[in-house]
Write a protein that holds these residues in place. Structure first.
Motif, PDB file in Angstrom:
ATOM      1  N   PRO A 246       0.799  -1.236   0.000  1.00 39.45           N
ATOM      2  CA  PRO A 246       0.000   0.000   0.000  1.00 39.45           C
ATOM      3  C   PRO A 246       0.832   1.287   0.000  1.00 39.45           C
TER       4      PRO A 246
ATOM      5  N   ALA B  60      11.499   2.487   4.915  1.00 35.04           N
ATOM      6  CA  ALA B  60      11.936   1.091   4.924  1.00 35.04           C
ATOM      7  C   ALA B  60      10.720   0.233   5.243  1.00 35.04           C
TER       8      ALA B  60
ATOM      9  N   ILE C  26       9.040  -1.817   7.566  1.00 36.14           N
ATOM     10  CA  ILE C  26       9.251  -1.991   9.011  1.00 36.14           C
ATOM     11  C   ILE C  26       9.168  -3.470   9.406  1.00 36.14           C
ATOM     12  N   THR C  27       8.416  -4.245   8.625  1.00 34.99           N
ATOM     13  CA  THR C  27       8.279  -5.663   8.990  1.00 34.99           C
ATOM     14  C   THR C  27       9.596  -6.425   8.798  1.00 34.99           C
TER      15      THR C  27
ATOM     16  N   LEU D 194      19.860  -0.752   1.757  1.00 33.93           N
ATOM     17  CA  LEU D 194      19.314   0.516   1.270  1.00 33.93           C
ATOM     18  C   LEU D 194      20.416   1.553   1.038  1.00 33.93           C
TER      19      LEU D 194
ATOM     20  N   GLU E 247      15.177   9.407   2.178  1.00 33.93           N
ATOM     21  CA  GLU E 247      16.618   9.153   2.017  1.00 33.93           C
ATOM     22  C   GLU E 247      16.949   8.771   0.571  1.00 33.93           C
TER      23      GLU E 247
ATOM     24  N   LEU F 256       9.567   5.584  15.658  1.00 35.30           N
ATOM     25  CA  LEU F 256       9.672   4.128  15.755  1.00 35.30           C
ATOM     26  C   LEU F 256      10.864   3.746  16.629  1.00 35.30           C
TER      27      LEU F 256
ATOM     28  N   PRO G  82      17.271   7.836  11.249  1.00 33.66           N
ATOM     29  CA  PRO G  82      17.388   7.512   9.829  1.00 33.66           C
ATOM     30  C   PRO G  82      18.690   6.760   9.602  1.00 33.66           C
TER      31      PRO G  82
ATOM     32  N   PHE H  91      22.070   3.618  14.403  1.00 35.48           N
ATOM     33  CA  PHE H  91      20.877   2.926  13.910  1.00 35.48           C
ATOM     34  C   PHE H  91      20.863   1.477  14.378  1.00 35.48           C
TER      35      PHE H  91
HETATM   36  C1  3H9 Z   1      12.986   3.763   7.939  1.00 33.94           C
HETATM   37  O1  3H9 Z   1      12.663   4.188   6.880  1.00 33.94           O
HETATM   38  C2  3H9 Z   1      14.419   3.437   8.332  1.00 33.94           C
HETATM   39  C3  3H9 Z   1      15.420   3.971   7.380  1.00 33.94           C
HETATM   40  O2  3H9 Z   1      15.838   5.252   7.750  1.00 33.94           O
HETATM   41  C4  3H9 Z   1      16.687   3.149   7.392  1.00 33.94           C
HETATM   42  C5  3H9 Z   1      16.636   1.759   6.912  1.00 33.94           C
HETATM   43  C6  3H9 Z   1      17.980   1.074   6.831  1.00 33.94           C
HETATM   44  N1  3H9 Z   1       6.604  -0.632   6.384  1.00 33.94           N
HETATM   45  O3  3H9 Z   1      -0.765   3.953   8.195  1.00 33.94           O
HETATM   46  P1  3H9 Z   1      -1.667   3.316   7.211  1.00 33.94           P
HETATM   47  C7  3H9 Z   1       1.464  -0.427   6.253  1.00 33.94           C
HETATM   48  S1  3H9 Z   1      11.834   3.437   9.142  1.00 33.94           S
HETATM   49  C8  3H9 Z   1       5.701  -1.625   6.350  1.00 33.94           C
HETATM   50  O4  3H9 Z   1      -2.919   2.679   7.700  1.00 33.94           O
HETATM   51  P2  3H9 Z   1      -2.208   5.888   6.034  1.00 33.94           P
HETATM   52  C9  3H9 Z   1       0.577  -0.296   7.478  1.00 33.94           C
HETATM   53  O5  3H9 Z   1       0.949  -1.206   8.480  1.00 33.94           O
HETATM   54  C10 3H9 Z   1      10.283   3.810   8.359  1.00 33.94           C
HETATM   55  N2  3H9 Z   1       4.353  -1.418   6.340  1.00 33.94           N
HETATM   56  O6  3H9 Z   1      -2.028   4.302   5.998  1.00 33.94           O
HETATM   57  C11 3H9 Z   1      -0.785  -0.584   6.898  1.00 33.94           C
HETATM   58  O7  3H9 Z   1      -0.904  -1.980   6.753  1.00 33.94           O
HETATM   59  P3  3H9 Z   1      -2.313  -2.695   6.941  1.00 33.94           P
HETATM   60  C12 3H9 Z   1      10.034   5.275   8.284  1.00 33.94           C
HETATM   61  C13 3H9 Z   1       3.939  -0.165   6.371  1.00 33.94           C
HETATM   62  O8  3H9 Z   1      -2.590   6.257   4.658  1.00 33.94           O
HETATM   63  C14 3H9 Z   1      -0.698   0.027   5.503  1.00 33.94           C
HETATM   64  O9  3H9 Z   1       0.691   0.140   5.213  1.00 33.94           O
HETATM   65  N3  3H9 Z   1       8.710   5.501   7.765  1.00 33.94           N
HETATM   66  C15 3H9 Z   1       4.822   0.922   6.405  1.00 33.94           C
HETATM   67  O10 3H9 Z   1      -3.040   6.292   7.180  1.00 33.94           O
HETATM   68  C16 3H9 Z   1      -1.328   1.401   5.413  1.00 33.94           C
HETATM   69  O11 3H9 Z   1      -0.785   2.233   6.432  1.00 33.94           O
HETATM   70  C17 3H9 Z   1       7.649   5.615   8.579  1.00 33.94           C
HETATM   71  O12 3H9 Z   1       7.771   5.573   9.764  1.00 33.94           O
HETATM   72  C18 3H9 Z   1       6.223   0.650   6.403  1.00 33.94           C
HETATM   73  N4  3H9 Z   1       7.124   1.625   6.420  1.00 33.94           N
HETATM   74  O13 3H9 Z   1      -0.756   6.461   6.322  1.00 33.94           O
HETATM   75  C19 3H9 Z   1       6.314   5.814   7.897  1.00 33.94           C
HETATM   76  N5  3H9 Z   1       4.107   2.068   6.440  1.00 33.94           N
HETATM   77  O14 3H9 Z   1      -3.219  -2.094   5.920  1.00 33.94           O
HETATM   78  C20 3H9 Z   1       5.311   4.860   8.461  1.00 33.94           C
HETATM   79  C21 3H9 Z   1       2.815   1.704   6.401  1.00 33.94           C
HETATM   80  O15 3H9 Z   1      -2.009  -4.138   6.773  1.00 33.94           O
HETATM   81  N6  3H9 Z   1       4.035   4.948   7.807  1.00 33.94           N
HETATM   82  N7  3H9 Z   1       2.705   0.366   6.352  1.00 33.94           N
HETATM   83  O16 3H9 Z   1      -2.727  -2.344   8.348  1.00 33.94           O
HETATM   84  C22 3H9 Z   1       3.152   5.950   8.000  1.00 33.94           C
HETATM   85  O17 3H9 Z   1       3.414   6.905   8.700  1.00 33.94           O
HETATM   86  C23 3H9 Z   1       1.806   5.835   7.355  1.00 33.94           C
HETATM   87  O18 3H9 Z   1       1.591   4.481   7.041  1.00 33.94           O
HETATM   88  C24 3H9 Z   1       1.619   6.671   6.054  1.00 33.94           C
HETATM   89  C25 3H9 Z   1       0.265   6.291   5.397  1.00 33.94           C
HETATM   90  C26 3H9 Z   1       1.639   8.139   6.411  1.00 33.94           C
HETATM   91  C27 3H9 Z   1       2.709   6.358   5.071  1.00 33.94           C
END
Ligand code: 3H9
Length: 698
Positions: free
Chosen positions: A22, A63, A65-66, A77, A105, A128, A132, A258
């Motif tokens: 999604p 990323a 998250i799962t 990444l 990023e 979380l 980053p 991180f």
């Molecule tokens: C990161 O990026 C680390 C990096 O710096 C470094 C890496 C090395 N992953 O919230 P919603 C799923 S950390 C997996 O209801 P909305 C969510 O569980 C990440 N799944 O929609 C849900 O699943 P389900 C930094 C994710 O429209 C579905 O998507 N990023 C992720 O109200 C819909 O989500 C964040 O922290 C994910 N990253 O809001 C952003 N994101 O339908 C986290 C979402 O099965 N996400 N899902 O329940 C959000 O803030 C909101 O989801 C967003 C959309 C604003 C994007």
């Protein structure tokens, strides 16, 4: 190119499109797809520039998250982003929706960025419990300067496209992503613009290198409310490295920070909370295909503290409200409080200067219950007695249009009984907001015996629309949150009879991470309410009664379990209270003992967890995680401890059950014996998480 990333070519411009619903999270497949597509575009002699964009509702939201906590899969990444940055051909990120975390990023690794005007860009990793981890702490300060970077990285809130443009995070605002990105890429080619690699551009770091206070002040402002959390401080350290160290060394520092966080307990709890919140919005026992009813106008009955706060929550989301009172005087007072509240938020810069007028214009204050007639959802927030509620619901039933959802904001009364006075119990449910309702995010949605599935979904959907976190619960005294709170309150009082002082109990609870202890909370709510209710029911609680008999009703009288200086809400320990407790215990023939802090913590937490287990057995809550959501968003449970049921698992249910049995005997209180569910899970060395896994598998 792959299932989740597509590559097309339009006349010398390669368009790489991530399509992984999604939210286009950066799973291993997406990372691989981006890497392979970009490599192919670079190798293609026809291609002169590359646009990276996304299909669906959003740019990459971060990323996946799962994947955290599982064995890493390549490509990493950071490596993919380095490939983008090192591309000899210009790469333009074209952003819509939300470019968050790893998503931003990736965009920062591109040479140029464009976005549509309602796009949002942010690095929310701290929320979380992370920082980053793919160059964000090193590239963002280079893109926008350390001050805004600290705000975004340590605070975690995103910025809009206009602010991003003002600070150089994006190069242009475009009408549509793919076309706008392509047009921008052609402009880059036509003007032979040099490729901007953020890693090589230290220009925006110079001011903070010369004057460190730019950085330290920004950090101090963003960490003011970060008590107990590790991530904001680690994130600030990583940004400091961007100022102090060469890029590659800064990247190493970021990586170390991180890795430490991602393997730690706090982030585990915070990631759990992220999914728990989303899970709570999924209502069990509702037939597939059920749709919420449309809601375009809401009526709120009662313009007191709760009604006013609820009305503001709707107005904040742009939903028109009819606010109903019994008289002009009460209405005027209620509207005045709301206006003042909005004005002071605007004065602090919390909302735009024109927001108070716009939001107040959405609230139509009227006198008389007949005005509920146009509303699709009616929320009653009147005096908390059954007789008054029944009277109001009888009237609403007479005036409301067919199909309107009728909700009570009661915090403990029986919704089934309230529903019975109407001819449409299928439309009746509870929407229990928490005070202050315009601030607190939780809404307990109470499903009564006859509540129709679509009425229930309407309440859940509208709660999300007004930025609340809904959790569906069943009917019982106090529902989930207040019922568990009562279990804690009983122990808190008992501890005073054994020798603890209010300030000792509260200190243990706040040290754990709660915003307030039970006694400071009692003072805030007013001790006279409980006193009157005890008198009505012929119940005694000698210490609390003695306080009220001495006129100590809490903050409103400047004295309660604590004393308060005029105009201050800060609780100060009061020797008079200690004397009053000693006198009461003497009268009862009780002796004070030294109560260790560890015992206080166990007796504050474990009875609540025990009550949570009973709530699950009775199916008042569908999932342990729903209980956690209620405590996180309704009572300020520290997010880095995940919620009471998550915390219980981290302590171990066996230990908790043993301690509860011990306290049941030591204090002669059989209600402290482990609930059957808790005892069963403890006996099989299980956890609340195993309960959830089993329910999912079934
Ligand atoms: C990161 O990026 C680390 C990096 O710096 C470094 C890496 C090395 N992953 O919230 P919603 C799923 S950390 C997996 O209801 P909305 C969510 O569980 C990440 N799944 O929609 C849900 O699943 P389900 C930094 C994710 O429209 C579905 O998507 N990023 C992720 O109200 C819909 O989500 C964040 O922290 C994910 N990253 O809001 C952003 N994101 O339908 C986290 C979402 O099965 N996400 N899902 O329940 C959000 O803030 C909101 O989801 C967003 C959309 C604003 C994007």
């Amino acid at each position: 190119m792959t299932d989740v990333v597509k590559l097309e070519c339009h006349d010398a411009i390669a368009i790489v499109t991530v399509d992984s619903p999604p939210v286009n999270a950066l799973s291993a497949a997406v990372r691989r797809g981006i890497s392979e597509s970009v490599k192919q575009a670079i190798a293609d002699p026809e291609v002169q520039a590359i646009v990276l964009t996304c299909a669906g509702r959003t740019f990459i939201a971060g990323a996946d998250i799962t994947e955290f906590g599982k064995p890493p899969q390549s490509p990493g990444l950071g490596d993919v982003i380095t490939e983008l940055e090192n591309s000899p051909k210009p790469i333009v990120a074209a952003i819509h929706g939300t470019a968050l975390g790893g998503g931003l990023e990736v965009a920062l690794g591109c040479h140029f960025r464009v976005a549509v005007k309602d796009a949002k860009l942010g690095l929310p990793e701290v929320k979380l419990g992370l920082l980053p981890g793919a160059g964000g702490t090193q590239r963002l300060p280079r893109a926008v300067g350390p001050e805004l970077a600290v705000k975004m990285i340590v605070g975690g809130d995103p910025i809009g496209a206009a602010v991003a443009l003002e600070h150089g995070l994006i190069d242009e605002i475009v009408e549509a992503t793919a076309a706008g990105g392509e047009a921008f890429a052609r402009k880059v080619l036509a003007e032979s613009r040099p490729l901007r690699k953020l890693r090589d551009d230290d220009s925006k770091l110079q001011a903070a290198k010369a004057d460190r206070s730019i950085f330290t002040q920004a950090v101090a402002a963003m960490t003011k409310k970060a008590r107990g959390l590790e991530a904001p401080f680690a994130a600030a350290d990583a940004v400091a490295a961007a100022i102090d160290l060469p890029f590659d060394e800064g990247m190493k520092k970021e990586r170390d920070g991180f890795m430490k966080l991602v393997t730690g307990e706090q982030s585990k709890a915070q990631r759990y909370a992220f999914f728990a919140e989303r899970e709570a919005a999924k209502v069990s026992g509702v037939p597939e295909g059920t749709k919420p009813r449309p809601v375009t106008r809401v009526a709120i009955i009662g313009a007191g503290t709760m009604g006013g706060g609820i009305a503001m929550s709707f107005a904040n989301a742009g939903i028109p409200v009819t606010l109903i009172e019994t008289g002009e005087e009460q209405l005027k007072r209620g509207l005045g409080v709301m206006q003042k509240n909005y004005d002071s938020t605007a004065a602090r810069g919390g909302i735009p200067a024109d927001a108070p007028a716009k939001r107040m214009a959405l609230i139509n204050g009227v006198v008389g219950l007949e005005h509920v007639k146009d509303a699709d959802l009616i929320i009653e927030a009147v005096f908390e007695t059954m007789a008054v509620k029944k009277e109001v619901f009888t009237a609403i039933d007479a005036y409301a249009k067919p199909g309107a959802v009728l909700a009570s904001n009661t915090s403990y009364l029986n919704i089934d009984e309230i529903a019975q006075v109407t001819k449409r119990p299928e439309d009746v449910l509870g929407m229990h907001f928490f005070s202050p309702a315009n601030v607190m995010k939780l809404c307990e949605i109470v499903r009564a015996d006859k509540t129709a599935p679509d009425a229930l979904l309407t309440a859940v959907a509208i709660a999300r629309k007004i930025a609340k976190v809904p959790a569906v619960v069943g009917v019982c005294d106090g529902f989930v949150g207040n019922r568990m709170l009562a279990a804690r309150g009983k122990q808190a009082e008992q501890l005073l009879f054994e020798g603890a002082l209010p300030q000792q109990v509260d200190a243990v609870v706040t040290k754990f991470g709660m915003p307030m202890g039970p006694f400071a909370m009692g003072d805030l709510a007013g001790l006279d309410i409980g006193w009157r209710s005890r008198q009505d029911r012929g119940i005694k609680s000698e210490i609390a009664d003695a306080l009220c008999e001495a006129g100590r009703f809490g903050q409103k009288t400047g004295k309660g379990y604590y004393k308060y200086e005029a105009g201050s809400r800060a609780p100060l320990p009061d020797p008079e209270v200690e004397t009053l407790i000693n006198d009461t215990l003497n009268k009862l023939g009780l002796k004070r003992r030294e109560v260790p802090d560890e015992e206080i913590l166990e007796r504050m937490m474990y009875p609540m967890i025990n009550e949570g287990a009973r709530i699950l057995e009775e199916k008042i809550a569908a999932r342990p995680s729903d209980i956690d959501v209620i405590w996180l968003y309704g009572y300020g449970w520290p997010i880095y401890r995940g919620g009471p049921m998550f915390y219980a698992d981290s302590v171990g249910l066996k230990h908790i059950a043993e301690r509860l049995s011990y306290y049941a005997k030591a204090t002669n209180d059989p209600t402290l014996e482990p609930a059957p569910l808790l005892a069963r899970l403890a006996a099989e060395d299980g956890s609340f998480a195993t309960l959830t896994q089993r329910a999912k598998a079934a």
